[in-house]
Write a protein that holds these residues in place. Sequence first.
Motif, PDB file in Angstrom:
ATOM      1  N   TYR A  11       0.844  -1.191   0.000  1.00  0.00           N
ATOM      2  CA  TYR A  11       0.000   0.000   0.000  1.00  0.00           C
ATOM      3  C   TYR A  11       0.884   1.248   0.000  1.00  0.00           C
ATOM      4  CZ  TYR A  11      -3.943  -3.021   1.021  1.00  0.00           C
ATOM      5  OH  TYR A  11      -4.899  -3.986   0.952  1.00  0.00           O
ATOM      6  N   PRO A  12       0.374   2.350  -0.581  1.00  0.00           N
ATOM      7  CA  PRO A  12       1.174   3.584  -0.615  1.00  0.00           C
ATOM      8  C   PRO A  12       1.453   4.098   0.792  1.00  0.00           C
ATOM      9  CG  PRO A  12      -0.770   3.775  -2.026  1.00  0.00           C
ATOM     10  CD  PRO A  12      -0.891   2.492  -1.275  1.00  0.00           C
ATOM     11  N   ASP A  13       2.657   4.591   0.959  1.00  0.00           N
ATOM     12  CA  ASP A  13       3.119   5.151   2.220  1.00  0.00           C
ATOM     13  C   ASP A  13       3.165   6.674   2.058  1.00  0.00           C
ATOM     14  OD1 ASP A  13       5.272   6.131   4.134  1.00  0.00           O
ATOM     15  OD2 ASP A  13       5.050   4.054   4.768  1.00  0.00           O
ATOM     16  N   ALA A  14       3.162   7.381   3.160  1.00  0.00           N
ATOM     17  CA  ALA A  14       3.235   8.851   3.101  1.00  0.00           C
ATOM     18  C   ALA A  14       4.550   9.338   2.488  1.00  0.00           C
ATOM     19  CB  ALA A  14       3.073   9.428   4.504  1.00  0.00           C
ATOM     20  N   SER A  15       5.575   8.519   2.518  1.00  0.00           N
ATOM     21  CA  SER A  15       6.881   8.926   1.988  1.00  0.00           C
ATOM     22  C   SER A  15       6.960   8.771   0.470  1.00  0.00           C
ATOM     23  CB  SER A  15       7.990   8.095   2.637  1.00  0.00           C
ATOM     24  OG  SER A  15       7.869   6.739   2.248  1.00  0.00           O
ATOM     25  N   GLY A  16       5.935   8.217  -0.160  1.00  0.00           N
ATOM     26  CA  GLY A  16       5.956   7.994  -1.599  1.00  0.00           C
ATOM     27  C   GLY A  16       6.322   6.565  -1.963  1.00  0.00           C
ATOM     28  N   ALA A  17       6.849   5.820  -1.002  1.00  0.00           N
ATOM     29  CA  ALA A  17       7.170   4.407  -1.233  1.00  0.00           C
ATOM     30  C   ALA A  17       5.923   3.582  -0.935  1.00  0.00           C
ATOM     31  CB  ALA A  17       8.330   3.984  -0.341  1.00  0.00           C
ATOM     32  N   ARG A  18       6.063   2.278  -1.028  1.00  0.00           N
ATOM     33  CA  ARG A  18       4.961   1.389  -0.665  1.00  0.00           C
ATOM     34  C   ARG A  18       5.403   0.535   0.506  1.00  0.00           C
ATOM     35  NH1 ARG A  18       2.182  -1.310  -5.668  1.00  0.00           N
ATOM     36  NH2 ARG A  18       3.858  -2.773  -5.330  1.00  0.00           N
TER      37      ARG A  18
END
Length: 111
Positions: A11-18
Amino acid sequence: MTNETPPPGWYPDASGARRWWDGAEWAEDLEEAPVRQRNPLGVVALAVALFALIAASLSFPQVFTWVVSFISVGLAVGALCLPGRGRGSAIWGIIVAVCAFLATFVLSTVT
């Protein structure tokens, strides 16, 4: 009332990674977001087309301007066939090359 949790997956993370969700908690593992590669061929096509337009305005021989314009269109079509970013530059390269090609006719009839 049921408290449904999302199924396991990335799932998408706030940092732009998953981040991986195992169904109960978030894992520390991160998957970096894929970076789209830039296609420099579109920029080269635009630069060559601009050169052709300048050559047409400076009264270079028509054949020279035509050849450079066709080279620019070929580069732009090649850029459009390759994956990655740079399509906008390729499209503008085609537009400017056509303008340079037409400018040779207009300027040759004026002079």
